[in-house]
Design a protein around this motif. Structure first.
Motif, PDB file in Angstrom:
ATOM      1  N   MET A 191       0.842  -1.174   0.000  1.00 27.84           N
ATOM      2  CA  MET A 191       0.000   0.000   0.000  1.00 27.84           C
ATOM      3  C   MET A 191       0.888   1.239   0.000  1.00 27.84           C
ATOM      4  O   MET A 191       1.964   1.243   0.566  1.00 27.84           O
ATOM      5  N   ALA A 192       0.375   2.303  -0.627  1.00 26.33           N
ATOM      6  CA  ALA A 192       1.080   3.580  -0.663  1.00 26.33           C
ATOM      7  C   ALA A 192       0.063   4.687  -0.377  1.00 26.33           C
ATOM      8  O   ALA A 192      -1.143   4.461  -0.415  1.00 26.33           O
ATOM      9  N   THR A 193       0.573   5.886  -0.121  1.00 27.72           N
ATOM     10  CA  THR A 193      -0.286   7.004   0.235  1.00 27.72           C
ATOM     11  C   THR A 193       0.044   8.219  -0.610  1.00 27.72           C
ATOM     12  O   THR A 193       1.212   8.535  -0.814  1.00 27.72           O
ATOM     13  N   ILE A 194      -1.008   8.889  -1.087  1.00 22.78           N
ATOM     14  CA  ILE A 194      -0.879  10.191  -1.742  1.00 22.78           C
ATOM     15  C   ILE A 194      -1.187  11.227  -0.671  1.00 22.78           C
ATOM     16  O   ILE A 194      -2.167  11.092   0.067  1.00 22.78           O
ATOM     17  N   ASN A 195      -0.352  12.264  -0.575  1.00 19.58           N
ATOM     18  CA  ASN A 195      -0.572  13.339   0.388  1.00 19.58           C
ATOM     19  C   ASN A 195      -0.659  14.664  -0.338  1.00 19.58           C
ATOM     20  O   ASN A 195       0.009  14.866  -1.348  1.00 19.58           O
ATOM     21  N   GLY A 196      -1.459  15.558   0.187  1.00 17.66           N
ATOM     22  CA  GLY A 196      -1.549  16.888  -0.404  1.00 17.66           C
ATOM     23  C   GLY A 196      -2.060  17.892   0.603  1.00 17.66           C
ATOM     24  O   GLY A 196      -2.407  17.548   1.740  1.00 17.66           O
ATOM     25  N   ARG A 197      -2.091  19.133   0.175  1.00 19.21           N
ATOM     26  CA  ARG A 197      -2.635  20.208   1.001  1.00 19.21           C
ATOM     27  C   ARG A 197      -3.468  21.090   0.084  1.00 19.21           C
ATOM     28  O   ARG A 197      -3.015  21.481  -0.988  1.00 19.21           O
ATOM     29  N   ALA A 198      -4.676  21.401   0.516  1.00 21.87           N
ATOM     30  CA  ALA A 198      -5.564  22.219  -0.293  1.00 21.87           C
ATOM     31  C   ALA A 198      -6.313  23.210   0.592  1.00 21.87           C
ATOM     32  O   ALA A 198      -6.953  22.820   1.565  1.00 21.87           O
ATOM     33  N   LYS A 199      -6.191  24.474   0.223  1.00 19.69           N
ATOM     34  CA  LYS A 199      -6.857  25.535   0.980  1.00 19.69           C
ATOM     35  C   LYS A 199      -7.630  26.447   0.033  1.00 19.69           C
ATOM     36  O   LYS A 199      -7.297  26.563  -1.140  1.00 19.69           O
ATOM     37  N   ARG A 200      -8.626  27.115   0.588  1.00 23.99           N
ATOM     38  CA  ARG A 200      -9.370  28.137  -0.150  1.00 23.99           C
ATOM     39  C   ARG A 200      -8.510  29.392  -0.278  1.00 23.99           C
ATOM     40  O   ARG A 200      -7.462  29.522   0.372  1.00 23.99           O
ATOM     41  N   PHE A 201      -9.008  30.339  -1.021  1.00 27.89           N
ATOM     42  CA  PHE A 201      -8.331  31.626  -1.214  1.00 27.89           C
ATOM     43  C   PHE A 201      -8.118  32.363   0.102  1.00 27.89           C
ATOM     44  O   PHE A 201      -7.190  33.153   0.233  1.00 27.89           O
ATOM     45  N   ASN A 202      -8.969  32.084   1.099  1.00 34.76           N
ATOM     46  CA  ASN A 202      -8.852  32.785   2.389  1.00 34.76           C
ATOM     47  C   ASN A 202      -8.018  32.014   3.421  1.00 34.76           C
ATOM     48  O   ASN A 202      -7.946  32.404   4.577  1.00 34.76           O
ATOM     49  N   GLY A 203      -7.422  30.892   3.008  1.00 34.48           N
ATOM     50  CA  GLY A 203      -6.540  30.134   3.890  1.00 34.48           C
ATOM     51  C   GLY A 203      -7.193  29.011   4.660  1.00 34.48           C
ATOM     52  O   GLY A 203      -6.507  28.258   5.356  1.00 34.48           O
ATOM     53  N   THR A 204      -8.517  28.875   4.578  1.00 32.49           N
ATOM     54  CA  THR A 204      -9.186  27.776   5.275  1.00 32.49           C
ATOM     55  C   THR A 204      -9.159  26.521   4.401  1.00 32.49           C
ATOM     56  O   THR A 204      -9.007  26.585   3.178  1.00 32.49           O
ATOM     57  N   ALA A 205      -9.322  25.377   5.040  1.00 36.46           N
ATOM     58  CA  ALA A 205      -9.287  24.106   4.319  1.00 36.46           C
ATOM     59  C   ALA A 205     -10.481  23.985   3.382  1.00 36.46           C
ATOM     60  O   ALA A 205     -11.571  24.498   3.661  1.00 36.46           O
ATOM     61  N   ILE A 206     -10.281  23.276   2.261  1.00 34.16           N
ATOM     62  CA  ILE A 206     -11.395  22.986   1.368  1.00 34.16           C
ATOM     63  C   ILE A 206     -12.290  21.930   2.016  1.00 34.16           C
ATOM     64  O   ILE A 206     -11.962  21.373   3.060  1.00 34.16           O
ATOM     65  N   ASP A 207     -13.429  21.642   1.377  1.00 37.37           N
ATOM     66  CA  ASP A 207     -14.377  20.692   1.963  1.00 37.37           C
ATOM     67  C   ASP A 207     -13.965  19.240   1.740  1.00 37.37           C
ATOM     68  O   ASP A 207     -14.031  18.435   2.657  1.00 37.37           O
TER      69      ASP A 207
END
Length: 74
Positions: free
Chosen positions: A1-17
């Motif tokens: 097994m392997a894992t994909i990691n990422g980071r995603a934020k809105r334009f205002n710095g809060t996390a996406i849904d």
């Protein structure tokens, strides 16, 4: 097994849904990941795949990237 990691934020710095991962060639949904408050998300996979990744946030247009190829290291 392997894992994909990422980071995603809105334009205002809060996390996406949520993040949707799909098979690029067929459009079949492979899974969904809910980011933490910092926007960090992950997705575990067990086979080689070519995917698209869509970032979804209330009040924003979805953003899709890809294709990405993920290969298990054996």
């Amino acid at each position: 097994m392997a894992t994909i990691n990422g980071r995603a934020k809105r334009f205002n710095g809060t996390a996406i849904d949520y993040v949707l991962l799909f098979a690029w060639k067929t459009g079949k949904c492979l899974g969904k990941s809910i980011p933490n408050t910092a926007g960090n998300w992950s997705f575990d996979y067990t086979e080689n795949m070519i995917v698209g990744i869509t970032y979804v946030a209330d009040g924003c247009e979805p953003i899709t990237h890809g294709p990405y190829e993920f290969v298990l290291n054996k």
